[in-house]
Write an enzyme that holds these catalytic residues in place. Structure first.
Site, PDB file in Angstrom:
ATOM      1  N   LYS A 174       0.847  -1.189   0.000  1.00  0.00           N
ATOM      2  CA  LYS A 174       0.000   0.000   0.000  1.00  0.00           C
ATOM      3  C   LYS A 174       0.886   1.243   0.000  1.00  0.00           C
ATOM      4  O   LYS A 174       1.967   1.265   0.602  1.00  0.00           O
ATOM      5  CB  LYS A 174      -0.895  -0.027   1.236  1.00  0.00           C
ATOM      6  CG  LYS A 174      -1.948   1.064   1.302  1.00  0.00           C
ATOM      7  CD  LYS A 174      -2.841   0.847   2.515  1.00  0.00           C
ATOM      8  CE  LYS A 174      -3.963   1.877   2.589  1.00  0.00           C
ATOM      9  NZ  LYS A 174      -4.885   1.587   3.708  1.00  0.00           N
ATOM     10  N   SER A 215      -9.404   1.789   2.215  1.00  0.00           N
ATOM     11  CA  SER A 215      -8.393   2.588   1.554  1.00  0.00           C
ATOM     12  C   SER A 215      -7.309   1.781   0.854  1.00  0.00           C
ATOM     13  O   SER A 215      -6.495   2.338   0.123  1.00  0.00           O
ATOM     14  CB  SER A 215      -7.747   3.536   2.560  1.00  0.00           C
ATOM     15  OG  SER A 215      -7.070   2.831   3.580  1.00  0.00           O
ATOM     16  N   SER A 252     -10.377  -0.884   5.916  1.00  0.00           N
ATOM     17  CA  SER A 252      -9.558  -0.551   4.752  1.00  0.00           C
ATOM     18  C   SER A 252      -8.799  -1.715   4.148  1.00  0.00           C
ATOM     19  O   SER A 252      -8.243  -1.586   3.057  1.00  0.00           O
ATOM     20  CB  SER A 252      -8.570   0.570   5.103  1.00  0.00           C
ATOM     21  OG  SER A 252      -9.249   1.781   5.280  1.00  0.00           O
TER      22      SER A 252
END
Length: 530
Positions: free
Chosen positions: A126, A201, A225
């Protein structure tokens, strides 16, 4: 002369494109008329037959075995995944391939030396994790050229265990929405159906893994997320308890030092056992020796009890009604577990709205000032999904309110502890959302299904079940009032949500992450028929 945020974004995207070798460039115009892009990596001709085999037919555990016995070299494995990075926002192929070659050379020089646990495994990251020489933008223009100088602690450990990093993946501005859209790299789309969100996210991770551009990646989760992107993209995801996986050295969007609900880092993967492997490697590495915020919880090598599992089934959160595809997924799973001899216990959650008010309170203790300041530094606008959450409009809290929050949270955690133990649960199953992946920017603030378990600090995982069926017709069955009915009507039928995955969420008790991981593998085998 000052540079506009649009110019910074355009330059950043041009830099990314320049790093892609001509042989790996994809003519996107060929696929603009398609909504499902899952087969593009196989059809596009970028990969050889052997590379298609590497990227399509193995999970992380299987691929590690192939590299250990010499069937595949690390270089050819890493090169294959570099060729499938279409949804990555930042790439570092040259460094990845050189590291792969170095690992191959080390092995050739000493074939007797024990190999590290993740020898040669390509892992995507990420965007918020730090890699030297690469930005950690977290979706803000102001960080677009702020290159990291060292790895995050978790990344350092994964490298020591033999991992190879080759790309970082897209996220939403602020990291606090379920649509991975920002002004730096744009929007990440769902490869099952490009009219739907990829989630957030960790949306780039979910989408990349769905397309087999990665088979395991690291995301973060403070309200869903990891689980929301896993749900939207039909992958496996694992949200640990707080204090197990290091976040030290990762860029965070909010003000540091705030108490409240803690973010966590965890894996997303193509199979459940890969997530279990990553959690095992992390806990065996004793990262608490490098990060004082972590608990001293080892991987114990525990096994399932010699009795039927007892699983609680929660159909909804008492506020929003699951749409037909999600109701069907829970019903199908419940039936399969019953048929397999699992003891299924129907449960209803209470005080959910009260508990979610606590979660939103935790997110807005500083009045979202850091989010606002980060946007003002570059002059960039707020993206639509951030605006829809209402987070940046929440007022700053005072010390008395913070103390009241802490007391109320402890009370909520006590309530769930008592519920869990009184029923003797091994795990709890509920939907990760009342809907499949919704249309772009339509998720809003509906995060009770996932966020509740961040508030309680319970680990939770996602297992794919099926996809939207032609029989999943709209039925007007919303049962919790006007607001519920409004969102329920967004499900307009199977044609508009074609190929959208359905999943379930499996929850374990606080800090029983290892036990949850093996329960997930057992339940997954039942659900998938393995």
């Amino acid at each position: 002369m000052s540079t506009s945020w649009q110019e910074i974004a355009a330059k950043k995207q041009a830099q990314r494109e320049a790093l892609i070798p001509p042989k790996w460039r994809l003519d996107a115009s060929k696929y603009q008329s398609r909504s499902n892009l899952l087969n593009v990596p196989v059809e596009c001709g970028i990969l050889s037959g052997r590379q298609v085999d590497i990227t399509s037919n193995y999970d992380a555990v299987g691929l590690l075995a192939q590299m250990r016995d010499g069937s595949f070299s690390v270089e050819e494995v890493v090169t294959a995944f570099c060729g499938l990075r279409h949804l990555a926002n930042q790439i570092f192929f040259d460094e990845a391939i050189e590291r792969a070659r170095s690992l191959d050379r080390e092995r050739a020089a000493d074939s007797i030396k024990p190999l590290p646990k993740l020898f040669g495994l390509p892992i995507s990251l990420k965007d918020s994790f730090k890699v030297p020489g690469v930005d950690a933008t977290i979706g803000f223009i102001c960080f677009a050229n702020d290159k990291s100088t060292k790895h995050s602690v978790l990344c350092d450990m994964l490298l020591e265990q033999g991992a190879v990093f080759y790309c970082k993946t897209n996220i939403p501005q602020t990291l606090m929405t379920a649509d991975s859209d920002n002004n730096v790299f744009g929007r990440c789309l769902n490869p099952h159906n490009t009219s739907l969100t990829a989630g957030g996210s960790s949306g780039g991770e979910g989408a990349l893994i769905a397309m087999r551009g990665s088979i395991v990646g690291i995301g973060t989760d403070i309200a869903g997320s990891i689980r929301i992107p896993a749900h939207c993209n039909g992958t496996y995801g694992f949200k640990p308890s707080a204090g197990l996986v290091s976040l030290m050295g990762k860029r965070a969007p909010g003000r540091t030092g705030l108490v409240g609900v803690a973010p966590v880092a965890g894996p997303l993967a193509t199979f459940a056992r890969a997530n279990a492997l990553i959690m095992q490697v992390v806990l065996e590495a004793e990262l608490w020796r490098r990060d004082s915020m972590l608990n001293h919880i080892p991987w114990r090598g525990i096994t399932l009890p010699d009795r039927p599992l007892k699983i609680g089934i929660v159909e909804d959160d008492g506020q929003t009604t699951p749409t037909p595809p999600m109701r069907r997924a829970i019903q199908e799973v419940s039936e399969k577990l019953n048929n397999a001899g699992v003891e299924v216990v129907p449960l209803k959650l209470t005080h959910v709205k009260q508990d979610m008010d606590l979660l939103w309170f935790s997110f807005s203790m500083d009045g979202a000032k850091d989010y606002i300041n980060s946007m003002e530094r570059s002059g960039e606008p707020m993206v639509n999904s951030v605006r829809k959450t209402g987070l940046v409009a929440m007022p700053e809290k005072n010390i008395h309110e913070v103390l009241d929050f802490t007391i109320a949270r402890i009370g909520a955690q006590e309530r769930y502890r008592e519920m869990w133990l009184s029923h003797g649960l091994d795990a709890l199953i509920m939907p990760p959302a009342p809907f499949t992946a919704p249309k772009i920017d339509m998720w809003g603030g509906i995060i009770a299904y996932t966020g509740l378990w961040n508030l309680m600090d319970y680990p939770a995982a996602i297992i794919p079940v099926s996809k939207v069926s032609p029989n999943d017709k709209p039925d007007g069955a919303a049962k919790y009032g006007e607001e519920d009915a409004k969102f329920y009507k967004e499900y307009t039928g199977p044609d508009d949500y074609e190929d959208a995955p359905t999943t379930i969420q499996i929850v374990g008790m606080k800090q029983e992450d290892e036990y949850l991981a093996i329960v997930v593998e057992k339940l997954d085998a039942i659900i998938q028929g393995w």
